[in-house]
Design a protein around this motif. Structure first.
Motif, PDB file in Angstrom:
ATOM      1  N   ASP A  40       0.826  -1.204   0.000  1.00  0.00           N
ATOM      2  CA  ASP A  40       0.000   0.000   0.000  1.00  0.00           C
ATOM      3  C   ASP A  40       0.863   1.258   0.000  1.00  0.00           C
ATOM      4  N   ASP A  41       2.038   1.164   0.645  1.00  0.00           N
ATOM      5  CA  ASP A  41       2.940   2.328   0.676  1.00  0.00           C
ATOM      6  C   ASP A  41       3.606   2.560  -0.679  1.00  0.00           C
ATOM      7  N   MET A  42       3.700   1.528  -1.503  1.00  0.00           N
ATOM      8  CA  MET A  42       4.417   1.640  -2.769  1.00  0.00           C
ATOM      9  C   MET A  42       3.497   1.879  -3.964  1.00  0.00           C
ATOM     10  N   VAL A  43       2.247   1.460  -3.846  1.00  0.00           N
ATOM     11  CA  VAL A  43       1.326   1.529  -4.984  1.00  0.00           C
ATOM     12  C   VAL A  43       0.328   2.657  -4.757  1.00  0.00           C
ATOM     13  N   GLY A  44       0.116   3.419  -5.771  1.00  0.00           N
ATOM     14  CA  GLY A  44      -0.878   4.476  -5.692  1.00  0.00           C
ATOM     15  C   GLY A  44      -2.281   3.931  -5.869  1.00  0.00           C
ATOM     16  N   ILE A  45      -3.194   4.300  -5.000  1.00  0.00           N
ATOM     17  CA  ILE A  45      -4.569   3.798  -5.037  1.00  0.00           C
ATOM     18  C   ILE A  45      -5.458   4.851  -5.679  1.00  0.00           C
ATOM     19  N   PRO A  46      -6.303   4.494  -6.673  1.00  0.00           N
ATOM     20  CA  PRO A  46      -7.227   5.476  -7.275  1.00  0.00           C
ATOM     21  C   PRO A  46      -8.127   6.111  -6.217  1.00  0.00           C
ATOM     22  N   THR A  47      -8.554   7.304  -6.503  1.00  0.00           N
ATOM     23  CA  THR A  47      -9.364   8.045  -5.531  1.00  0.00           C
ATOM     24  C   THR A  47     -10.645   7.301  -5.175  1.00  0.00           C
ATOM     25  N   GLY A  48     -11.244   6.645  -6.134  1.00  0.00           N
ATOM     26  CA  GLY A  48     -12.491   5.936  -5.876  1.00  0.00           C
ATOM     27  C   GLY A  48     -12.352   4.751  -4.947  1.00  0.00           C
ATOM     28  N   TRP A  49     -11.108   4.287  -4.722  1.00  0.00           N
ATOM     29  CA  TRP A  49     -10.872   3.133  -3.864  1.00  0.00           C
ATOM     30  C   TRP A  49     -10.347   3.538  -2.486  1.00  0.00           C
ATOM     31  N   ARG A  50     -10.369   4.827  -2.194  1.00  0.00           N
ATOM     32  CA  ARG A  50      -9.838   5.281  -0.910  1.00  0.00           C
ATOM     33  C   ARG A  50     -10.953   5.294   0.141  1.00  0.00           C
ATOM     34  N   TYR A  51     -10.541   5.112   1.403  1.00  0.00           N
ATOM     35  CA  TYR A  51     -11.475   5.056   2.520  1.00  0.00           C
ATOM     36  C   TYR A  51     -11.073   6.091   3.565  1.00  0.00           C
ATOM     37  N   THR A  52     -12.047   6.573   4.301  1.00  0.00           N
ATOM     38  CA  THR A  52     -11.736   7.404   5.464  1.00  0.00           C
ATOM     39  C   THR A  52     -11.315   6.482   6.603  1.00  0.00           C
ATOM     40  N   ALA A  53     -10.671   7.042   7.590  1.00  0.00           N
ATOM     41  CA  ALA A  53     -10.223   6.241   8.735  1.00  0.00           C
ATOM     42  C   ALA A  53     -11.411   5.612   9.458  1.00  0.00           C
ATOM     43  N   LEU A 132      -5.553  -0.321   0.092  1.00  0.00           N
ATOM     44  CA  LEU A 132      -5.443  -1.581  -0.647  1.00  0.00           C
ATOM     45  C   LEU A 132      -5.793  -2.764   0.248  1.00  0.00           C
ATOM     46  N   GLY A 133      -5.296  -2.741   1.478  1.00  0.00           N
ATOM     47  CA  GLY A 133      -5.576  -3.839   2.410  1.00  0.00           C
ATOM     48  C   GLY A 133      -7.051  -3.970   2.733  1.00  0.00           C
ATOM     49  N   VAL A 134      -7.743  -2.845   2.905  1.00  0.00           N
ATOM     50  CA  VAL A 134      -9.178  -2.903   3.201  1.00  0.00           C
ATOM     51  C   VAL A 134      -9.940  -3.527   2.027  1.00  0.00           C
ATOM     52  N   THR A 135      -9.561  -3.146   0.829  1.00  0.00           N
ATOM     53  CA  THR A 135     -10.208  -3.739  -0.346  1.00  0.00           C
ATOM     54  C   THR A 135      -9.953  -5.241  -0.421  1.00  0.00           C
ATOM     55  N   LEU A 136      -8.705  -5.643  -0.183  1.00  0.00           N
ATOM     56  CA  LEU A 136      -8.380  -7.071  -0.208  1.00  0.00           C
ATOM     57  C   LEU A 136      -9.117  -7.819   0.894  1.00  0.00           C
ATOM     58  N   ALA A 137      -9.281  -7.189   2.053  1.00  0.00           N
ATOM     59  CA  ALA A 137     -10.029  -7.823   3.141  1.00  0.00           C
ATOM     60  C   ALA A 137     -11.483  -8.048   2.731  1.00  0.00           C
TER      61      ALA A 137
END
Length: 437
Positions: A40-53, A132-137
């Motif tokens: 997740d630190d190395m790959v850029g995540i598209p805006t649509g796949w981002r989550y709030t805390a 990325l991890g949340v999506t994979l989960a």
């Protein structure tokens, strides 16, 4: 160095254990969680796949709770299987049920998803969210739900006695197809190659006793060649060996005295029989299921008839196999090196039909199905094995004579029917006998 017996017992424990794979799933889930954080630190995540805390915390917390609940649900189903198997089937079947790979895979997936989500939770902060991890989960939860549905479908269908009987039969026939020659890479000699009537030069005794679960045929061959002797196993696989009883006889004049502990380590003893090298144990389980169905507590002769179908198929396969009371195994030069007791056709046949006849003689459909089984074996086995089948038919006639004093019902019981009742005439070419033999 661990003995073969220790390795065999360890393999048995691993195959029947319900906790080893889930623990490995926990460890793998945690490692994958760390990998997802690093990625997740190395790959850029598209805006649509981002989550709030807040969203990420809620999602991962829900996943952790759901996985714990699903683990408990699957364990509850396992308890139900134990109750069903011990109450209406056979406690011996549990030795095979513990090996259910699908159940272990489901438990491992749930445990791994739990560890994966829990690992991600520690990285969530005011400005840090493992998108990325949340999506994979979430994907892991979807896969877990699909696996749960597959498991429930398998559970509902496989818990039927006829489905269990089919699985047990296939397992036993697979073991029956594994010959001693293949295990030891040796030559099968005539029984006269080693009469085995002489006094042994030495014996190896059992220390603690137990059921003989298996033996290292290749190891016995190598030990016999190394010491230039013949090793005779005194008990068959499946026998209970009392403490202090003779386990292996050493015949001939060995170059050097074999070490008893090493020879004893080539034979595995345990608390109960197992199917690894004992196809008769599978037949034992089938007979147990049929006998339990015929008990007064269950009183389900139709289930017994269905199980007889699989006993029939098993006996047909055994009847066409090469069986010996003793297997004399030789080396490349043809010299006998090991003698292993076996089972003959009469023993398999008696095991398959005796208890079903004794417990089911009061049921017309069981008598008719059992007769069809025996009469179908007559043309299906070699000529030298048919007298044993005829003896069982004679015993069945005698049991029917005692149970049915009415001539009409006795005649019905003496008519073979592959469905028990309602199947009409036997298959073409199958003899139908109505009188005593």
């Amino acid at each position: 160095m661990p003995t073969w017996s220790f390795r065999f017992q360890l393999g048995q424990y691993v195959r029947t254990s319900l906790w080893i794979l889930p623990v490995l799933g926990l460890a793998l889930g945690a490692l994958l969680g760390e990998g997802a954080l690093a990625l997740d630190d190395m790959v850029g995540i598209p805006t649509g796949w981002r989550y709030t805390a807040t969203t990420a915390t809620g999602v991962l917390t829900a996943i952790v709770g759901a996985m714990v609940a699903l683990l408990g649900f699957v364990v509850t189903i396992g308890v139900l299987v134990v109750q069903q198997a011990t109450g209406t089937l056979s406690p011996r079947y549990m030795r095979l049920w513990y090996r259910n790979r699908l159940q272990k895979a489901v438990l491992s997936l749930f445990a791994g998803t739990f560890a994966f989500a829990f690992t991600l939770l520690r990285r969530i902060g005011p400005g840090t969210v493992p998108d990325l991890g949340v999506t994979l989960a979430g994907l892991a939860v979807a896969v877990s739900l699909v696996m749960l549905l597959v498991y429930l479908n398998r559970f509902v269908h496989d818990l039927r006695p006829v489905a269990i009987a089919d699985r047990v039969r296939r397992t036993g026939l697979r073991v029956l197809g594994t010959s001693l020659q293949a295990q030891g890479r040796c030559t099968l000699l005539a029984e006269a190659a080693h009469p085995g009537h002489g006094t042994p030069a030495d014996v190896v005794r059992s220390a603690d006793g137990g059921a003989l679960q298996g033996m290292d045929v290749g190891g016995l061959m190598r030990a016999a060649a190394r010491h230039d002797c013949v090793l005779v196993v005194a008990h068959r696989v499946g026998d209970f060996v009392p403490p202090g009883a003779v386990l292996i006889e050493i015949h001939g004049a060995p170059r050097t005295p074999p070490e008893p502990r090493r020879l004893a380590g080539l034979v595995a003893l345990g608390a109960e029989r197992t199917v690894e090298q004992d196809p008769a144990f599978a037949l034992r389980v089938l007979v147990d299921i049929a006998s339990r169905a015929l008990s007064s507590a269950v009183n389900d002769p139709t289930t017994a008839v269905q199980v007889l179908n699989h006993i029939d198929a098993f006996l047909h396969a055994v009847g066409g196999s090469e069986l010996r009371g003793r297997h004399v195994l030789g080396d490349a030069d043809g010299a006998p090196r090991a003698v292993v007791p076996g089972r003959n056709w009469e023993e398999y046949l008696e095991l398959g039909v005796t208890e079903v006849r004794e417990y089911g003689v009061g049921s017309l459909q069981v008598c008719r199905r059992l007769r069809a089984l025996l009469e179908g074996l007559l043309p299906g086995v070699p000529a030298e094995r048919r007298p044993a089948v005829r003896r069982q038919l004679t015993l069945l006639d005698a049991a029917v004579e005692r149970e049915f004093p009415d001539a009409f019902r006795r005649s019905l019981a003496r008519t073979g029917d592959r469905q028990g009742i309602g199947g009409g005439s036997p298959s073409p070419g199958t003899p139908t006998r109505h009188g005593p033999r």
